[in-house]
Design a protein around this motif. Structure first.
Motif, PDB file in Angstrom:
ATOM      1  N   ILE A 142      86.033 -62.843 -48.785  1.00 36.19           N
ATOM      2  CA  ILE A 142      85.412 -61.969 -47.796  1.00 36.19           C
ATOM      3  C   ILE A 142      85.395 -60.542 -48.336  1.00 36.19           C
ATOM      4  N   PRO A 143      84.247 -59.857 -48.348  1.00 41.81           N
ATOM      5  CA  PRO A 143      84.209 -58.455 -48.784  1.00 41.81           C
ATOM      6  C   PRO A 143      85.101 -57.590 -47.892  1.00 41.81           C
ATOM      7  N   THR A 144      85.845 -56.678 -48.506  1.00 46.47           N
ATOM      8  CA  THR A 144      86.811 -55.870 -47.746  1.00 46.47           C
ATOM      9  C   THR A 144      86.612 -54.394 -48.017  1.00 46.47           C
ATOM     10  N   VAL A 145      86.762 -53.610 -46.947  1.00 51.26           N
ATOM     11  CA  VAL A 145      86.567 -52.160 -46.998  1.00 51.26           C
ATOM     12  C   VAL A 145      87.761 -51.493 -46.333  1.00 51.26           C
ATOM     13  N   GLN A 146      88.261 -50.415 -46.924  1.00 49.00           N
ATOM     14  CA  GLN A 146      89.268 -49.586 -46.280  1.00 49.00           C
ATOM     15  C   GLN A 146      88.622 -48.249 -45.936  1.00 49.00           C
ATOM     16  N   TYR A 147      88.534 -47.983 -44.632  1.00 52.68           N
ATOM     17  CA  TYR A 147      87.957 -46.718 -44.157  1.00 52.68           C
ATOM     18  C   TYR A 147      89.102 -45.764 -43.892  1.00 52.68           C
ATOM     19  N   PHE A 180      90.133 -38.787 -57.464  1.00 49.06           N
ATOM     20  CA  PHE A 180      91.504 -39.278 -57.661  1.00 49.06           C
ATOM     21  C   PHE A 180      91.526 -40.804 -57.713  1.00 49.06           C
ATOM     22  N   LEU A 181      90.846 -41.448 -56.781  1.00 48.27           N
ATOM     23  CA  LEU A 181      90.870 -42.905 -56.708  1.00 48.27           C
ATOM     24  C   LEU A 181      90.043 -43.545 -57.815  1.00 48.27           C
ATOM     25  N   GLN A 182      88.869 -43.001 -58.089  1.00 44.90           N
ATOM     26  CA  GLN A 182      88.029 -43.584 -59.128  1.00 44.90           C
ATOM     27  C   GLN A 182      88.713 -43.528 -60.492  1.00 44.90           C
ATOM     28  N   GLU A 183      89.443 -42.450 -60.743  1.00 47.09           N
ATOM     29  CA  GLU A 183      90.158 -42.338 -62.016  1.00 47.09           C
ATOM     30  C   GLU A 183      91.258 -43.385 -62.148  1.00 47.09           C
ATOM     31  N   ARG A 184      91.666 -43.978 -61.027  1.00 49.44           N
ATOM     32  CA  ARG A 184      92.708 -45.001 -61.019  1.00 49.44           C
ATOM     33  C   ARG A 184      92.133 -46.392 -60.782  1.00 49.44           C
ATOM     34  N   GLY A 185      90.834 -46.529 -60.979  1.00 50.48           N
ATOM     35  CA  GLY A 185      90.204 -47.840 -60.938  1.00 50.48           C
ATOM     36  C   GLY A 185      89.855 -48.361 -59.563  1.00 50.48           C
ATOM     37  N   VAL A 186      89.821 -47.490 -58.562  1.00 45.82           N
ATOM     38  CA  VAL A 186      89.478 -47.900 -57.198  1.00 45.82           C
ATOM     39  C   VAL A 186      88.031 -47.507 -56.917  1.00 45.82           C
ATOM     40  N   ASN A 187      87.237 -48.443 -56.408  1.00 49.03           N
ATOM     41  CA  ASN A 187      85.858 -48.163 -56.030  1.00 49.03           C
ATOM     42  C   ASN A 187      85.862 -47.346 -54.738  1.00 49.03           C
ATOM     43  N   ALA A 188      85.634 -46.055 -54.861  1.00 50.92           N
ATOM     44  CA  ALA A 188      85.725 -45.155 -53.713  1.00 50.92           C
ATOM     45  C   ALA A 188      84.458 -44.327 -53.578  1.00 50.92           C
ATOM     46  N   VAL A 189      84.045 -44.076 -52.331  1.00 53.86           N
ATOM     47  CA  VAL A 189      82.890 -43.235 -52.027  1.00 53.86           C
ATOM     48  C   VAL A 189      83.326 -42.194 -51.001  1.00 53.86           C
ATOM     49  N   TYR A 190      83.081 -40.941 -51.306  1.00 52.10           N
ATOM     50  CA  TYR A 190      83.379 -39.872 -50.342  1.00 52.10           C
ATOM     51  C   TYR A 190      82.249 -39.787 -49.323  1.00 52.10           C
ATOM     52  N   THR A 191      82.602 -39.937 -48.054  1.00 56.50           N
ATOM     53  CA  THR A 191      81.606 -39.906 -46.984  1.00 56.50           C
ATOM     54  C   THR A 191      81.666 -38.628 -46.162  1.00 56.50           C
ATOM     55  N   GLY A 192      82.750 -37.846 -46.294  1.00 53.96           N
ATOM     56  CA  GLY A 192      82.977 -36.755 -45.363  1.00 53.96           C
ATOM     57  C   GLY A 192      83.688 -37.268 -44.131  1.00 53.96           C
ATOM     58  N   HIS A 193      84.122 -36.352 -43.279  1.00 55.60           N
ATOM     59  CA  HIS A 193      84.865 -36.747 -42.077  1.00 55.60           C
ATOM     60  C   HIS A 193      83.962 -36.659 -40.852  1.00 55.60           C
ATOM     61  N   PRO A 194      83.897 -37.724 -40.031  1.00 57.13           N
ATOM     62  CA  PRO A 194      83.030 -37.698 -38.847  1.00 57.13           C
ATOM     63  C   PRO A 194      83.311 -36.532 -37.909  1.00 57.13           C
ATOM     64  N   LEU A 195      84.563 -36.119 -37.794  1.00 54.31           N
ATOM     65  CA  LEU A 195      84.865 -34.999 -36.905  1.00 54.31           C
ATOM     66  C   LEU A 195      84.184 -33.720 -37.366  1.00 54.31           C
ATOM     67  N   ALA A 196      84.039 -33.562 -38.682  1.00 52.85           N
ATOM     68  CA  ALA A 196      83.381 -32.364 -39.194  1.00 52.85           C
ATOM     69  C   ALA A 196      81.913 -32.320 -38.785  1.00 52.85           C
ATOM     70  N   ASP A 197      81.294 -33.482 -38.622  1.00 49.79           N
ATOM     71  CA  ASP A 197      79.914 -33.540 -38.141  1.00 49.79           C
ATOM     72  C   ASP A 197      79.839 -33.371 -36.625  1.00 49.79           C
ATOM     73  N   GLN A 400      76.641 -42.055 -41.389  1.00 45.32           N
ATOM     74  CA  GLN A 400      75.518 -42.647 -42.098  1.00 45.32           C
ATOM     75  C   GLN A 400      75.889 -42.954 -43.544  1.00 45.32           C
ATOM     76  N   GLY A 401      76.672 -42.071 -44.159  1.00 47.45           N
ATOM     77  CA  GLY A 401      77.121 -42.335 -45.522  1.00 47.45           C
ATOM     78  C   GLY A 401      78.006 -43.556 -45.609  1.00 47.45           C
ATOM     79  N   GLY A 402      78.912 -43.711 -44.630  1.00 50.23           N
ATOM     80  CA  GLY A 402      79.784 -44.888 -44.617  1.00 50.23           C
ATOM     81  C   GLY A 402      79.001 -46.168 -44.404  1.00 50.23           C
ATOM     82  N   ALA A 403      78.049 -46.145 -43.475  1.00 48.53           N
ATOM     83  CA  ALA A 403      77.230 -47.331 -43.224  1.00 48.53           C
ATOM     84  C   ALA A 403      76.393 -47.687 -44.447  1.00 48.53           C
ATOM     85  N   ALA A 404      75.873 -46.668 -45.136  1.00 50.31           N
ATOM     86  CA  ALA A 404      75.086 -46.923 -46.343  1.00 50.31           C
ATOM     87  C   ALA A 404      75.933 -47.565 -47.430  1.00 50.31           C
TER      88      ALA A 404
END
Length: 415
Positions: A142-147, A180-197, A400-404
């Protein structure tokens, strides 16, 4: 326009164009009904989950959501399998008392989803609970995501190995995490924080006071002793004693407390009857953003509340207590890598919000610091200006970035 430093995602006119996308692969999965499993363990995670659900439904209109969440996720259509407050425990020693029950809940969820596989699992914060569940589900295909990335950059960096093993994708909400995470082999995408929007750059204090039926005159202190019952039981007493200490010296001050839910409200009222039965204090269910907007300063627990105070440009004093063994273990085993515990200070790279931990989280320390902040309008204005700059940098249409990113993950998995 928000352009991400790492080039993973560029926001253009409200949409997202990914340079590393799987859009040229089969997108048939995007046209079929999805079952999306999600687990949030606390009110802040519930808010994050609800906002992400909205964005995911925009891409997958027929998606069905199930798992664990609170009122906000339920309002978006989550079929919750267990009450969220069963999972909201913090600290090392504190978790031990609840460990058998937590392990059973995680095992039961894992059993259910391995028998009835969802199309994707999204764990929202709560890494000690969610990563173990994600590892089992990922092993089952099962594909897994940590938000919300665990704070491996701050303490227990060894958890990076667990993160890399457990999830296919991390949605990071703070700008320094992706690299930080990508340099340690983790597939990570920065989405920003929803509260900031969600929270406006310019906060309407007068409007917030009117919405809460508060007088437009006088100074108000927001008290935020925590969104979990375990936090409230530790912090309500010292926060109320601090308010009493200040009230004796400044009778004109007023206090407003946002309460996250029934269990938290019950713990607060118990503490109030013991420590401050005559304090001029108003409680509000939820609405923490409005309470902070209405206030002049805040006395807050460490955690998401410090980010909320930053985004509402409210100067704050931070108080926090954990079990003494938890504190000593973190200190003497050098588990903590940052000089501060409050996210507001970590984002600012300086202690704009004075931190009072453990025995210093008490009225004789918190009270003078709070009054000093109230008595220094230039300092408050300077802090508010710094917070505004940080806020501007964090506005990235995060939902929207997280959903994408989730859509790209699923498209990449399509046959």
């Amino acid at each position: 326009m928000c352009i991400r430093d790492r080039g993973t995602c560029t926001k253009v006119d409200g949409g997202f164009s990914r340079t590393n996308t799987a859009k040229h692969r089969s997108l048939s999965i995007l046209m079929t009904p999805l079952r999306i499993a999600m687990v949030a363990a606390e009110p802040s995670g519930d808010q994050l989950g609800a906002a992400l659900m909205q964005a995911l439904r925009g891409r997958f209109p027929s998606a069905a959501f199930e798992g664990v969440g609170g009122d906000a996720m339920a309002a978006e259509g989550l079929n919750s399998r267990i009450p969220m407050d069963r999972l909201g425990v913090m600290g090392l020693v504190e978790v031990l008392a609840h460990l058998p029950a937590l392990l059973k809940e995680r095992r039961d969820l894992g059993d259910h989803w391995t028998r009835n596989p969802p199309d994707v699992f999204i764990g929202i914060d709560a890494p000690d609970f969610n990563l173990g569940l994600a590892a089992r589900l990922r092993k089952a295909g099962i594909p897994t995501v940590q938000y919300v990335a665990p704070t491996v950059w701050a303490w227990r960096e060894s958890r990076v190995k667990t993160l890399r093993r457990s999830v296919d994708l991390v949605l990071s909400i703070f700008p320094f995490e992706e690299q930080f995470l990508q340099e340690r082999g983790v597939n990570a995408v920065y989405t920003g924080h929803p509260l900031a929007d969600r929270i406006p750059l310019d906060v309407d204090q007068a409007g917030a006071r009117q919405a809460l039926d508060l007088s437009p005159e006088g100074m108000i202190v927001a008290l935020l002793p925590g969104s979990r019952r375990s936090e409230m039981e530790k912090l309500a007493g010292p926060f109320l004693e601090t308010a009493n200490w200040c009230h004796e010296r400044r009778p004109g001050l007023r206090y407003v407390v946002p309460l996250a839910g029934d269990a938290v409200a019950a713990a607060f009222e118990q503490a109030r009857s013991r420590f401050a039965p005559r304090l001029p204090l108003q409680t509000v269910r939820r609405r923490s953003h409005e309470v902070l907007a209405a206030a002049d300063v805040a006395l807050t627990a460490s955690g998401t509340a410090t980010l909320e105070a930053l985004l509402t440009k409210r100067p704050m004093i931070v108080g926090y207590r954990v079990h003494q063994f938890t504190y000593l273990a973190a200190r003497y085993l050098r588990l903590v890598k940052t000089p501060w515990v409050a996210m507001a200070n970590i984002l600012a790279s300086e202690e704009l919000a004075p931190e009072f931990l453990q025995t210093r989280c008490a009225a004789p320390f918190l009270g003078p610091a709070l009054l000093a902040l109230l008595d220094d309008p230039e300092r408050r204005a300077r802090i508010g200006g710094r917070y505004r700059v940080i806020h501007e940098r964090m506005r990235c249409s995060s939902n929207q970035g997280g959903a994408a990113a989730v859509a790209d993950l699923l498209a990449g998995r399509a046959p």
